[in-house]
Design an enzyme around this catalytic site. Sequence first.
Site, PDB file in Angstrom:
ATOM      1  N   ASN A  89       0.860  -1.186   0.000  1.00 22.15           N
ATOM      2  CA  ASN A  89       0.000   0.000   0.000  1.00 22.15           C
ATOM      3  C   ASN A  89       0.904   1.247   0.000  1.00 22.15           C
ATOM      4  O   ASN A  89       1.699   1.442   0.924  1.00 22.15           O
ATOM      5  CB  ASN A  89      -0.890  -0.039   1.253  1.00 22.15           C
TER       6      ASN A  89
ATOM      7  N   HIS B 252       0.937   6.295   1.704  1.00 22.76           N
ATOM      8  CA  HIS B 252       1.687   7.290   2.475  1.00 22.76           C
ATOM      9  C   HIS B 252       2.821   7.948   1.690  1.00 22.76           C
ATOM     10  O   HIS B 252       3.403   8.922   2.141  1.00 22.76           O
ATOM     11  CB  HIS B 252       2.141   6.704   3.811  1.00 22.76           C
TER      12      HIS B 252
ATOM     13  N   HIS C 102      -5.749   3.596  -1.584  1.00 26.13           N
ATOM     14  CA  HIS C 102      -7.067   3.881  -1.006  1.00 26.13           C
ATOM     15  C   HIS C 102      -7.501   5.259  -1.488  1.00 26.13           C
ATOM     16  O   HIS C 102      -6.908   6.267  -1.102  1.00 26.13           O
ATOM     17  CB  HIS C 102      -6.947   3.842   0.523  1.00 26.13           C
TER      18      HIS C 102
ATOM     19  N   ARG D 160      -9.726   7.806  -0.809  1.00 22.93           N
ATOM     20  CA  ARG D 160     -10.654   8.218   0.246  1.00 22.93           C
ATOM     21  C   ARG D 160     -11.601   9.292  -0.263  1.00 22.93           C
ATOM     22  O   ARG D 160     -11.267  10.064  -1.146  1.00 22.93           O
ATOM     23  CB  ARG D 160      -9.861   8.762   1.453  1.00 22.93           C
TER      24      ARG D 160
ATOM     25  N   ARG E  90      -7.393  12.646   1.004  1.00 18.12           N
ATOM     26  CA  ARG E  90      -6.269  13.183   1.784  1.00 18.12           C
ATOM     27  C   ARG E  90      -4.909  12.712   1.265  1.00 18.12           C
ATOM     28  O   ARG E  90      -3.902  13.346   1.526  1.00 18.12           O
ATOM     29  CB  ARG E  90      -6.416  12.825   3.268  1.00 18.12           C
TER      30      ARG E  90
ATOM     31  N   GLU F  83      -8.697   0.253  -2.545  1.00 16.69           N
ATOM     32  CA  GLU F  83      -9.501   0.305  -1.308  1.00 16.69           C
ATOM     33  C   GLU F  83     -10.451   1.470  -1.417  1.00 16.69           C
ATOM     34  O   GLU F  83     -10.053   2.557  -1.848  1.00 16.69           O
ATOM     35  CB  GLU F  83      -8.586   0.580  -0.114  1.00 16.69           C
TER      36      GLU F  83
ATOM     37  N   THR G 148      -7.973   3.664   8.578  1.00  9.59           N
ATOM     38  CA  THR G 148      -9.204   2.881   8.640  1.00  9.59           C
ATOM     39  C   THR G 148      -9.342   2.237  10.020  1.00  9.59           C
ATOM     40  O   THR G 148      -8.473   1.492  10.445  1.00  9.59           O
ATOM     41  CB  THR G 148      -9.179   1.779   7.558  1.00  9.59           C
TER      42      THR G 148
ATOM     43  N   GLU H  44     -10.663  -9.508   3.497  1.00  7.64           N
ATOM     44  CA  GLU H  44      -9.391  -9.117   4.092  1.00  7.64           C
ATOM     45  C   GLU H  44      -9.642  -9.003   5.586  1.00  7.64           C
ATOM     46  O   GLU H  44     -10.450  -8.173   6.024  1.00  7.64           O
ATOM     47  CB  GLU H  44      -8.898  -7.786   3.508  1.00  7.64           C
TER      48      GLU H  44
ATOM     49  N   HIS I 151      -3.411  -4.473   7.874  1.00  3.23           N
ATOM     50  CA  HIS I 151      -3.543  -3.292   8.719  1.00  3.23           C
ATOM     51  C   HIS I 151      -2.635  -3.389   9.948  1.00  3.23           C
ATOM     52  O   HIS I 151      -2.825  -4.253  10.793  1.00  3.23           O
ATOM     53  CB  HIS I 151      -4.984  -3.029   9.183  1.00  3.23           C
TER      54      HIS I 151
HETATM   55  N1  PXP Z   1      -5.658  -3.087   4.395  1.00  5.13           N
HETATM   56  C1  PXP Z   1      -6.626  -2.142   4.511  1.00  5.13           C
HETATM   57  C2  PXP Z   1      -8.029  -2.525   4.182  1.00  5.13           C
HETATM   58  C3  PXP Z   1      -6.319  -0.828   4.915  1.00  5.13           C
HETATM   59  O1  PXP Z   1      -7.291   0.081   5.038  1.00  5.13           O
HETATM   60  C4  PXP Z   1      -4.970  -0.498   5.144  1.00  5.13           C
HETATM   61  C5  PXP Z   1      -4.607   0.913   5.495  1.00  5.13           C
HETATM   62  O2  PXP Z   1      -4.903   1.751   4.429  1.00  5.13           O
HETATM   63  C6  PXP Z   1      -4.002  -1.506   4.994  1.00  5.13           C
HETATM   64  C7  PXP Z   1      -4.368  -2.793   4.648  1.00  5.13           C
HETATM   65  C8  PXP Z   1      -2.547  -1.244   5.229  1.00  5.13           C
HETATM   66  O3  PXP Z   1      -2.371  -0.917   6.566  1.00  5.13           O
HETATM   67  P1  PXP Z   1      -0.950  -0.378   7.065  1.00  5.13           P
HETATM   68  O4  PXP Z   1      -0.695   0.895   6.332  1.00  5.13           O
HETATM   69  O5  PXP Z   1      -1.143  -0.198   8.528  1.00  5.13           O
HETATM   70  O6  PXP Z   1       0.056  -1.437   6.707  1.00  5.13           O
END
Ligand code: PXP
Length: 236
Positions: free
Chosen positions: A6, A9, A42, A44, A48, A69, A100, A150, A189
Amino acid sequence: MKLGVNVDHVATLRQARGTTYPAPLEAARLCEKAGADGITIHLREDRRHIQDADVREFRRALKVPLNLEMANSPEIVEIAVAVKPAEVCLVPERRQELTTEGGLDAAGQFDALKPSIAKLKAAGIVVSLFIEPSVRQLDAAVALGAPVVELHTGKYCDLAGAAQADELRRLAEAAEYGHRLGLRINAGHGLNYDNLPAFRQAVPHLEVLNIGHSIVARAVLVGMEQAVREMKDLLA
Ligand code: PXP
């Protein structure tokens, strides 16, 4: 087991200054080069980090499957149907949250989710639901026709000691139960370099782990030396 990275960031860093860099797509290409099996972003509702143009660009340029996402909102569903990522993961969204929080209440929001899932599936998109590891939510995922779930690992990652062991057991049982129902089991997550090994060992049937924050955070540190050297070279 596959890794979905992901890169939200990377976009957070870009949006913080309104620059064009760091480009999330460039980061995603490096993830691909390093062996990532998929890329997650994601989009959103508050935009953001990831922007609409990123989603279109990722869809065009990635070699590995794109997992989008998103919340179950009509606007975002329309975007997904138009862009057609390989996979969509439906997540809950709250405006003020840092990230999330909690899983999607697939059972409680059954009627609202049903038409959106049907629409996404009709567009050829594989639909995944980001849910808490509970029988009720897994049953709802099957009833909604989602082929993938998930499992939310956030609690496991936040807890310690006996409470963490309990949550790990809950995740393992949910994975087992979901697998028996015919669901494909992903998870994510809060997973990081420290909490991943025990999770991996305890939870069966996992196909894809989606990990973002810890990888981007690590990348900042392992890349810092080179970044400073490059700037010093310009000053020489
Ligand atoms: N899976 C989902 C559904 C999420 O919402 C997120 C965060 O955007 C992640 C995985 C990844 O989480 P992390 O950034 O904490 O590794």
